[in-house]
Enzyme design. Structure first.
Site, PDB file in Angstrom:
ATOM      1  N   HIS A   1     -38.835  12.886 -10.158  1.00  0.00           N
ATOM      2  CA  HIS A   1     -38.370  14.225 -10.572  1.00  0.00           C
ATOM      3  C   HIS A   1     -36.998  14.043 -11.204  1.00  0.00           C
ATOM      4  CE1 HIS A   1     -40.887  16.176  -7.145  1.00  0.00           C
ATOM      5  NE2 HIS A   1     -41.484  16.398  -8.291  1.00  0.00           N
TER       6      HIS A   1
ATOM      7  N   CYS B   1     -33.616  18.302  -2.856  1.00  0.00           N
ATOM      8  CA  CYS B   1     -35.064  18.585  -2.785  1.00  0.00           C
ATOM      9  C   CYS B   1     -35.348  19.667  -1.774  1.00  0.00           C
ATOM     10  CB  CYS B   1     -35.852  17.363  -2.323  1.00  0.00           C
ATOM     11  SG  CYS B   1     -35.689  15.936  -3.353  1.00  0.00           S
TER      12      CYS B   1
ATOM     13  N   GLU C   1     -43.532  20.972 -11.723  1.00  0.00           N
ATOM     14  CA  GLU C   1     -42.960  20.594 -10.427  1.00  0.00           C
ATOM     15  C   GLU C   1     -41.797  21.507 -10.037  1.00  0.00           C
ATOM     16  OE1 GLU C   1     -43.983  17.582  -8.481  1.00  0.00           O
ATOM     17  OE2 GLU C   1     -45.762  17.671  -9.743  1.00  0.00           O
TER      18      GLU C   1
HETATM   19  O1  SUG Z   1     -43.394  15.166  -4.145  1.00  0.00           O
HETATM   20  N1  SUG Z   1     -42.811  13.427  -1.151  1.00  0.00           N
HETATM   21  C1  SUG Z   1     -42.391  14.421  -2.115  1.00  0.00           C
HETATM   22  C2  SUG Z   1     -40.887  14.406  -2.262  1.00  0.00           C
HETATM   23  C3  SUG Z   1     -40.400  15.558  -3.086  1.00  0.00           C
HETATM   24  C4  SUG Z   1     -38.951  15.491  -3.349  1.00  0.00           C
HETATM   25  N2  SUG Z   1     -38.541  16.606  -4.114  1.00  0.00           N
HETATM   26  C5  SUG Z   1     -37.685  16.589  -5.139  1.00  0.00           C
HETATM   27  N3  SUG Z   1     -37.274  15.479  -5.711  1.00  0.00           N
HETATM   28  N4  SUG Z   1     -37.297  17.726  -5.625  1.00  0.00           N
HETATM   29  C6  SUG Z   1     -43.068  14.184  -3.465  1.00  0.00           C
HETATM   30  O2  SUG Z   1     -43.239  13.019  -3.838  1.00  0.00           O
HETATM   31  C7  SUG Z   1     -44.390  12.303   0.327  1.00  0.00           C
HETATM   32  C8  SUG Z   1     -45.416  12.683   1.365  1.00  0.00           C
HETATM   33  C9  SUG Z   1     -45.944  11.488   2.102  1.00  0.00           C
HETATM   34  O3  SUG Z   1     -45.987  10.384   1.540  1.00  0.00           O
HETATM   35  O4  SUG Z   1     -46.338  11.635   3.291  1.00  0.00           O
HETATM   36  C10 SUG Z   1     -44.036  13.438  -0.623  1.00  0.00           C
HETATM   37  O5  SUG Z   1     -44.864  14.310  -0.885  1.00  0.00           O
END
Ligand code: SUG
Length: 445
Positions: A250, A369, A174
């Site tokens: 994460h 993020c 990730e």
């Molecule tokens: O991978 N949300 C992302 C959020 C990522 C956050 N990044 C970090 N923590 N570095 C994920 O879960 C949601 C998309 C949706 O539900 O439409 C999403 O992909």
């Protein structure tokens, strides 16, 4: 020689929407099907970039991906003209269709893992795009991420680009969301801390029971090998499976580090004492500030709701650090009180700045993020594509671009509008010219 850490923030894409795609990510699931605002999401992101630029930071922009992803729909057997592919997928397989429309590339902490030249065997800055295998909608990102990163860091003398790890759960990666680098100075060899959720090849080891552990130990080790890191400057530490099961999908939802500070929740890791001793030993004589937030001060639930740890820790020009926090932290009395008290303590952290990134927070993405950190020296910085570096002119240009192409509102039902595909491609084509990226999107290739 001067060294800086540059934040490359993801520009929110024109199809920013809430589809509830991320099992294990509390915000994504609870806002599923809510109406989004791509325009204000993009503007909130740009405002944060500009504010950091105005604070004296070097700030960059990372372009979003092409969505809806017609090429993937074709791979999955939908055929005809682009419009037919779109309408067939939307009516025959709505869940697949929503996944190929996600604007999730905006969270560039998941775009790649980056190791600065001070840490690597060949002295180059190494990039490996994250394969993001755990979620179908995110597994579509690595190829285009790789092309965009190559167009930004396009000089083989200083920058080394690797292919993403094999697309398989065993090597689930990730990116920088599970990677923190501590160092006494950005130009000195640091300690790269790789946090993983589970062991892929040993099911007897601890692992979460309810939600997925997206990053494996084996993936983290592969990245360290690819980047030419030595044992002396790497530490591998497991995330506490119990917090993954509480929505910490994460590690950057529960810990953040910068230079000589590691700011983390008491429940973030396994074997904390032993691993922190290893970090201190590898860091050297200067003491690391391990700033632990206890469960009594802030619960894991509050941390997940407010993203207290998904904050950016920035070193200001006077050497002190500032925290860039989402306004959700200010709105929670316990977290706001904690931060107000933290800046009065004897640690390098002296300021808190709150930013409204609610459009991103509703999908589980906070300030940290939204950014990919790249530590660079003067020469490396001069070799970065200058068109992706934030300044007053680029800020104005990108705001005009958003005003011209982005919708004020988008519901999940709007995603199948063929006009959205045209709007999205027109916008991205113009963006590649603004950022001088060349052809990076499937529709351009
Ligand atoms: O991978 N949300 C992302 C959020 C990522 C956050 N990044 C970090 N923590 N570095 C994920 O879960 C949601 C998309 C949706 O539900 O439409 C999403 O992909």
């Amino acid at each position: 020689m001067k060294h800086v850490e540059v934040n490359f923030d993801g520009l929110v894409g024109p199809t920013h929407n809430y589809a509830g795609l991320s099992f294990g990510n509390v915000a994504s699931l609870s806002n599923a099907k809510a109406t989004s605002s791509p325009k204000s999401a993009a503007k909130q992101g740009l405002a944060k970039m500009k504010a950091l630029h105005d604070m004296g930071m070097v700030q960059g922009v990372l372009a979003p991906q092409e969505r809806p992803d017609i090429a993937t729909l074709r791979r999955l057997g939908f055929s005809g003209s682009d419009g037919e592919v779109l309408s067939r997928a939307a009516s025959q397989a709505p869940q697949i269709f929503q996944a190929v429309c996600s604007a999730s590339s905006m969270w560039t902490a998941n775009a790649a893992t980056v190791s600065p030249g001070a840490d690597t065997a060949d002295g180059k800055v190494h990039f490996t795009p994250a394969n993001l295998t755990n979620k179908f909608h995110r597994s579509l990102e690595p190829q285009t991420s790789g092309r965009i990163l190559q167009a930004m860091f396009n000089n083989g003398r200083y920058f080394e680009h690797h292919t993403h790890l094999p697309d398989n759960e065993h090597f689930g990666d990730e990116g920088a969301a599970n990677h923190t680098r501590l160092c006494s100075n950005y130009g000195h060899a640091g300690v790269e801390i790789f946090t993983f959720g589970r062991y892929a090849f040993d099911s007897s080891k601890p692992a979460p029971q309810k939600y997925p552990a997206r990053q494996t130990f084996e993936a983290s080790q592969a990245i360290a090998r690819l980047h030419g890191l030595s044992d002396d400057n790497t530490v591998f530490i497991q995330q506490n499976p119990a917090v993954i099961d509480q929505g910490v999908f994460h590690n950057d939802v529960i810990a953040v580090g910068n230079q000589n500070v590691l700011f983390y929740h008491q429940q973030a890791f396994l074997d904390t004492e032993q691993k922190f001793a290893e970090i201190q030993r590898k860091f050297g004589d200067e003491p690391v500030h391990f700033i632990e937030v206890s469960s009594n001060e802030v619960s894991v639930e509050d941390a997940v709701q407010t993203y207290l740890f998904n904050t950016q820790l920035l070193t200001m020009q006077d050497g002190h650090m500032a925290i860039i926090a989402p306004t959700e932290c200010q709105e929670n009395p316990r977290v706001a009180a904690y931060l107000a008290e933290l800046v009065t303590r004897n640690t390098p952290i002296r300021q808190v700045h709150y930013f409204d990134v609610k459009q991103s927070m509703r999908n589980g993405g906070g300030p940290a993020c939204l950014r990919l950190r790249v530590a660079l020296n003067d020469t490396e910085l001069a070799a970065v594509n200058p068109a992706v570096l934030m300044n007053d002119e680029l800020f104005a240009r990108l705001n005009q671009w958003v005003d011209k192409h982005y919708r004020d509102e988008l519901s999940v039902a709007d995603l199948s509008d063929p006009q959205l595909l045209t709007e999205s491609r027109t916008a991205l084509d113009e963006l590649t010219q603004i950022l001088k990226l060349g052809s990076v999107y499937p529709f351009q290739l």
